[in-house]
Design an enzyme around this catalytic site. Structure first.
Site, PDB file in Angstrom:
ATOM      1  CD  GLU A  53      -3.115  -0.941   1.830  1.00  0.00           C
ATOM      2  OE1 GLU A  53      -3.477   0.334   2.238  1.00  0.00           O
ATOM      3  OE2 GLU A  53      -4.136  -1.761   2.076  1.00  0.00           O
ATOM      4  CG  HIS A 326      -1.920  -3.471   8.597  1.00  0.00           C
ATOM      5  ND1 HIS A 326      -1.988  -4.799   8.337  1.00  0.00           N
ATOM      6  CD2 HIS A 326      -2.982  -3.093   7.922  1.00  0.00           C
ATOM      7  CE1 HIS A 326      -3.008  -5.186   7.555  1.00  0.00           C
ATOM      8  NE2 HIS A 326      -3.671  -4.242   7.503  1.00  0.00           N
TER       9      HIS A 326
END
Length: 478
Positions: A53, A326
């Protein structure tokens, strides 16, 4: 690019999902710039990094600028309409690179999810870490399709299984070449789930976290399978140190309520104690390690997991938010030597998984292949029904459009004619879109399912043949 003069005795590896969605992710530039700074100051110094990402060249260049003194080699991978979001950084030369797109990767109709549009796949890099031909690390960085529903009702389960199979094939091939295998990424699966067992079983790689924490959780505390283990609800600190939870934990500000986030970002610092009960935290990010194959390299060198931890838990120093939704997973591997003829222990536990590191067709049970085939059959039937439905809509839209244009001739009033034109235009537009999806996309997906089915059937046949041969050999020895 000259090869390194000496192979390293240890290897520091990081995998991190950066949450770098352009226009969507809040504080994207500030967070990814801070991620680059954290990587540059990390201890031990990272030597191979896989990012997910990281969607923009701007963010990639920001990270590269800050880390180039320790990670001089890097590759940003292009894929799909908006990019794949995958990056590999290395201390050593990247001698070969490729981007392998997943044949099954979401649906264009789910535009609000975006998996299909970003072209998910596997970023592959072959890195020369020493002077000898065998001193090669093959790195595979990926981000599997997200599970939008719980299994087994997840409509994308077949997609994620096909993706797990695809990266397992790539890692298996690298191991058969006698190279060190590193599988990095956000796999969107919990430990010992079906996709997890498929990757570790077929590729014969080790889940680095479970090597050192074999009793770690297999899902959030709210998960049925985890509850059956009879464990106490873990604290936030325990989830980080023992369970390796990288996502959905109470320590991550992106999982807080809007009200809590607003207070935090406005300067009202919210402190979450490590002893806070953490119900939803789970491990979705992995470092898989493989280095053995049935051919064996002449040196019999092997890599062991020396240390592993969850990292990037700090908040942004100015904004106060977590650096991503995350946390990172960071491992230190050390080079060892196997006794002649020995096998590597994968240290995996789960149905259908061999407990030795030998890569062969018996690494998955026949029932595992049958489960995948049933999954493929069910999803193929769903897609055939969808294709029939959408192509029928296309045909109906043609008749409706013709009927509306014909009705204009007898229209008593101008506004009626306008409504008929509007209806025919919108209806025909929707019909053409359905026709394109049904005739092109679903047709392509069905063909990809056929390829996937053939591969699974072939692997199953080879497994059964090998088992028969082994059984006959045992009987002969008797």
């Amino acid at each position: 690019m000259p090869a390194p003069s000496e192979a390293p005795a240890t290897l520091n590896v990081i995998s991190y999902n950066c949450l770098g969605l352009k226009y969507i992710s809040h504080y994207r530039r500030e967070r990814l710039a801070e991620i680059g700074r954290k990587l540059a100051l990390a201890s031990p110094i990272p030597e191979i990094v896989g990012l997910q990402e990281c969607w923009t060249q701007e963010d990639y260049q920001s990270i590269r600028t800050q880390t180039k003194h320790i990670l001089p080699y890097g590759k940003y991978y292009y894929s799909g309409i908006f990019g794949g979001g995958l990056v590999i950084l290395s201390k050593w030369p990247i001698v070969e690179s490729s981007m392998v797109r997943y044949p099954l990767n979401g649906r264009p109709t789910a535009f609000f999810r975006g998996d299909w549009f970003v072209g998910k796949g596997v970023a592959c890099a072959r890195i020369r870490i020493g002077p000898r031909p065998a001193d090669v690390a093959e790195v595979f960085c990926t981000h599997l399709h997200a599970p939008y529903e719980s299994e087994p009702s997840d409509s994308y389960l077949c997609h994620r299984t096909a993706q797990a199979w695809e990266i397992a094939k790539l890692m298996r091939g690298a191991a058969e070449r006698g190279h060190l295998v590193l599988g990095l990424g956000d796999f969107n699966m919990v430990p010992l789930s079906f996709a997890h067992r498929l990757v570790t079983g077929y590729a014969s790689v080790r889940d680095a976290w479970r090597v050192l924490h074999p009793e770690s959780s297999i899902g959030p505390a709210t998960d049925d399978l985890e509850r059956k283990r009879g464990r106490e609800i873990p604290t936030a600190g325990y989830n980080l140190s023992e369970n390796g939870a990288t996502c959905d934990g109470v320590l991550n500000t992106w999982r807080w309520s809007k009200e809590q986030q607003k207070k935090q970002y406005n300067g009202d610092s919210i402190i979450v104690d490590d002893t806070t009960k953490d119900l939803r935290a789970k491990r979705l990010d992995y470092i898989f390690v493989g280095d053995c194959d049935y051919l064996h390299s002449p040196s019999n060198n092997t890599w062991q997991v020396q240390d592993i931890k969850v990292g990037m838990t700090e908040r942004h120093p100015l904004i106060g938010c977590s650096l991503s939704d995350h946390f990172s997973v960071e491992a230190t591997l050390s080079r060892g030597r196997n006794p002649a003829g020995s096998r590597c222990d994968t240290n995996q536990v789960g149905p259908g998984i061999a407990t030795t590191g030998q890569i062969d067709v018996d690494s998955l049970s026949v029932s595992t292949y049958d489960t995948i085939l049933s999954m493929i059959d069910a999803y193929t039937r769903r897609e055939r029904h969808q294709r029939h439905f959408r192509l029928s809509n296309f045909g109906i839209s043609i008749f409706v459009a013709v009927g509306c244009f014909t009705g204009i001739w007898w229209s008593p009033r101008p506004f009626v004619a306008f409504l008929l034109i509007l209806l025919s235009t919108l209806g025909f537009g929707a019909g053409v879109l359905d026709g394109l999806i049904g005739g092109l996309f679903i047709g392509s997906e069905i063909r990809a399912l056929k390829e996937f089915e053939w591969e699974i059937r072939n692997a199953k046949d080879m497994a059964e043949e090998r088992r028969r041969a082994d059984q006959e050999e045992v009987e002969k020895e008797r």
